[in-house]
Design an enzyme around this catalytic site. Structure first.
Site, PDB file in Angstrom:
ATOM      1  N   SER A 106       0.865  -1.185   0.000  1.00 16.90           N
ATOM      2  CA  SER A 106       0.000   0.000   0.000  1.00 16.90           C
ATOM      3  C   SER A 106       0.899   1.231   0.000  1.00 16.90           C
ATOM      4  O   SER A 106       2.087   1.135   0.364  1.00 16.90           O
ATOM      5  CB  SER A 106      -0.848  -0.006   1.287  1.00 16.90           C
ATOM      6  OG  SER A 106      -1.396   1.276   1.536  1.00 16.90           O
ATOM      7  N   TYR A 125      -2.407  -1.362  10.322  1.00 14.08           N
ATOM      8  CA  TYR A 125      -2.345  -1.522   8.862  1.00 14.08           C
ATOM      9  C   TYR A 125      -1.018  -0.992   8.324  1.00 14.08           C
ATOM     10  O   TYR A 125      -0.334  -1.660   7.538  1.00 14.08           O
ATOM     11  CB  TYR A 125      -3.524  -0.763   8.241  1.00 14.08           C
ATOM     12  CG  TYR A 125      -3.659  -0.889   6.739  1.00 14.08           C
ATOM     13  CD1 TYR A 125      -4.257  -2.015   6.152  1.00 14.08           C
ATOM     14  CD2 TYR A 125      -3.217   0.126   5.879  1.00 14.08           C
ATOM     15  CE1 TYR A 125      -4.400  -2.125   4.781  1.00 14.08           C
ATOM     16  CE2 TYR A 125      -3.354   0.029   4.512  1.00 14.08           C
ATOM     17  CZ  TYR A 125      -3.952  -1.099   3.960  1.00 14.08           C
ATOM     18  OH  TYR A 125      -4.103  -1.196   2.590  1.00 14.08           O
TER      19      TYR A 125
HETATM   20  P1  NAD Z   1     -11.400  -5.595  -0.449  1.00 11.23           P
HETATM   21  O1  NAD Z   1     -11.893  -5.481   0.927  1.00 11.23           O
HETATM   22  O2  NAD Z   1     -12.297  -5.245  -1.575  1.00 11.23           O
HETATM   23  O3  NAD Z   1     -10.833  -7.063  -0.720  1.00 11.23           O
HETATM   24  C1  NAD Z   1     -10.009  -7.701   0.219  1.00 11.23           C
HETATM   25  C2  NAD Z   1     -10.084  -9.184  -0.015  1.00 11.23           C
HETATM   26  O4  NAD Z   1      -9.301  -9.866   0.962  1.00 11.23           O
HETATM   27  C3  NAD Z   1     -11.509  -9.712   0.109  1.00 11.23           C
HETATM   28  O5  NAD Z   1     -11.764 -10.610  -0.939  1.00 11.23           O
HETATM   29  C4  NAD Z   1     -11.481 -10.425   1.461  1.00 11.23           C
HETATM   30  O6  NAD Z   1     -12.413 -11.483   1.553  1.00 11.23           O
HETATM   31  C5  NAD Z   1     -10.064 -10.954   1.463  1.00 11.23           C
HETATM   32  N1  NAD Z   1      -9.638 -11.386   2.799  1.00 11.23           N
HETATM   33  C6  NAD Z   1      -9.645 -10.676   3.953  1.00 11.23           C
HETATM   34  N2  NAD Z   1      -9.233 -11.455   4.969  1.00 11.23           N
HETATM   35  C7  NAD Z   1      -8.933 -12.675   4.439  1.00 11.23           C
HETATM   36  C8  NAD Z   1      -8.447 -13.889   4.967  1.00 11.23           C
HETATM   37  N3  NAD Z   1      -8.183 -14.017   6.279  1.00 11.23           N
HETATM   38  N4  NAD Z   1      -8.259 -14.925   4.131  1.00 11.23           N
HETATM   39  C9  NAD Z   1      -8.529 -14.817   2.815  1.00 11.23           C
HETATM   40  N5  NAD Z   1      -8.997 -13.686   2.254  1.00 11.23           N
HETATM   41  C10 NAD Z   1      -9.205 -12.640   3.061  1.00 11.23           C
HETATM   42  O7  NAD Z   1     -10.081  -4.731  -0.540  1.00 11.23           O
HETATM   43  P2  NAD Z   1      -9.168  -4.317  -1.786  1.00 11.23           P
HETATM   44  O8  NAD Z   1      -9.191  -2.865  -1.868  1.00 11.23           O
HETATM   45  O9  NAD Z   1      -9.479  -5.123  -2.977  1.00 11.23           O
HETATM   46  O10 NAD Z   1      -7.763  -4.732  -1.168  1.00 11.23           O
HETATM   47  C11 NAD Z   1      -6.912  -5.725  -1.712  1.00 11.23           C
HETATM   48  C12 NAD Z   1      -5.512  -5.488  -1.198  1.00 11.23           C
HETATM   49  O11 NAD Z   1      -5.059  -4.207  -1.659  1.00 11.23           O
HETATM   50  C13 NAD Z   1      -5.395  -5.446   0.327  1.00 11.23           C
HETATM   51  O12 NAD Z   1      -4.180  -6.060   0.725  1.00 11.23           O
HETATM   52  C14 NAD Z   1      -5.355  -3.966   0.634  1.00 11.23           C
HETATM   53  O13 NAD Z   1      -4.701  -3.677   1.836  1.00 11.23           O
HETATM   54  C15 NAD Z   1      -4.599  -3.453  -0.573  1.00 11.23           C
HETATM   55  N6  NAD Z   1      -4.795  -2.026  -0.830  1.00 11.23           N
HETATM   56  C16 NAD Z   1      -5.998  -1.530  -1.219  1.00 11.23           C
HETATM   57  C17 NAD Z   1      -6.134  -0.167  -1.457  1.00 11.23           C
HETATM   58  C18 NAD Z   1      -7.431   0.463  -1.904  1.00 11.23           C
HETATM   59  O14 NAD Z   1      -7.513   1.697  -1.956  1.00 11.23           O
HETATM   60  N7  NAD Z   1      -8.447  -0.286  -2.246  1.00 11.23           N
HETATM   61  C19 NAD Z   1      -5.047   0.678  -1.271  1.00 11.23           C
HETATM   62  C20 NAD Z   1      -3.835   0.144  -0.855  1.00 11.23           C
HETATM   63  C21 NAD Z   1      -3.720  -1.217  -0.642  1.00 11.23           C
END
Ligand code: NAD
Length: 261
Positions: free
Chosen positions: A145, A158
């Site tokens: 991130s 986080y």
């Molecule tokens: P999201 O909440 O839409 O998806 C997260 C996914 O992780 C979901 O499918 C959830 O079921 C899964 N998950 C959570 N805990 C789990 C577990 N214990 N076992 C298996 N699966 C699990 O979020 P996103 O935005 O798609 O995030 C995906 C990744 O990108 C994450 O690591 C997040 O930290 C990172 N990220 C997202 C953003 C953003 O702005 N969306 C920014 C920086 C980083």
């Protein structure tokens, strides 16, 4: 499209929504075979799998908690049983908990660290063992991130986890470079996914987030998936140990935008 990705086998954790679904769909377009992991949302994972197949790839969905060794072993087994191999492992699953740090419970701290940091360790370890055993020049992509770099008050667990993912990625990139294994991270900025749904539904918070992005807009999950496809492909063959920020410039210190300071 990257010709070399065709028929390669990938595991994507947290693929039932958001960025994980977008990466699955993109890998489908690359005609890859994808193990789509979900924790609780089987419907979302199945929809992602259907899209992969419509896009020309193959997919299976597997329930597993990435914070456990059994969960990660089940994902590897699904890749080998269904598609006969493993080439790319994407540690994407993640979550966040907002709390002032002095009020953050140990339980919530452990929850975030166990999924966002320990999950990345366990997924990488599982993939590395397979790559070692089979002499494979495999590929690992860890979802970090912008908060591996930018402090984030009230989200210290986080930010700590993502900071950990950064150094873990660099360390194992160095440790396995001689084996031909490449390990990189992606640092998304503000991307339109369910993790941000509540925040972005509030116009004030949405506008406030956009104001921190030099490119003046929220990112799309497909834009992160494009980076994952490039890192997975041989087009990035000399790249290891980096974090590819896909953030519209969020890590460029936008407060200095107009020459202040
Ligand atoms: P999201 O909440 O839409 O998806 C997260 C996914 O992780 C979901 O499918 C959830 O079921 C899964 N998950 C959570 N805990 C789990 C577990 N214990 N076992 C298996 N699966 C699990 O979020 P996103 O935005 O798609 O995030 C995906 C990744 O990108 C994450 O690591 C997040 O930290 C990172 N990220 C997202 C953003 C953003 O702005 N969306 C920014 C920086 C980083």
């Amino acid at each position: 499209m990257y010709e070399d990705l065709k028929n390669r086998v990938a595991v994507i954790t947290g693929g039932s929504k958001g960025i994980g679904t977008a990466i699955s769909e993109r890998f489908g377009k690359e005609h890859m075979s994808v193990v789509i992991n979900y924790n609780s949302d089987a419907k979302g994972a199945q929809e992602a799998a259907d899209k992969v197949e419509q896009n020309g790839g193959k997919a299976v969905i597997v329930q597993a908690n990435v914070a456990t060794e059994e969960g990660n072993n089940a994902l590897l087994k699904a890749a080998v049983d269904n598609f006969g191999d493993l080439d790319v492992w994407v540690n994407n699953a993640g979550m966040e908990i907002k709390s002032p740090t002095h009020e953050l419970s140990l339980e919530d701290w452990n929850r975030v660290i166990s999924i966002d940091q320990t999950g990345v360790f366990l997924g990488s370890k599982t993939a590395l063992n397979y790559f070692k055993e089979h002499g494979k020049k495999g590929n690992i992509i860890n979802m970090s991130s912008v908060h591996e770099q930018i402090p984030w008050p009230t989200f210290s667990s986080y930010a700590a986890a993502k900071g950990g993912v950064k150094m873990f990625t660099k360390t194992i990139a160095m440790e396995y470079a001689k084996d031909g294994v490449r390990v990189n991270a992606i640092g998304p900025g503000a991307i339109n996914t369910p993790i941000n749904a509540k925040k972005f539904a509030d116009k004030e918070q949405y506008d406030q987030t956009v104001s921190m992005v030099p490119m003046d807009r929220i990112g799309k999950p497909e834009e992160v998936a494009a980076g994952a496809a490039w890192l997975a492909s041989d087009e990035s063959s000399y790249v290891t140990g980096v974090t590819l920020f896909i953030d519209g410039g969020m890590t460029l210190y936008p407060a200095f935008m107009n020459g202040q300071g």
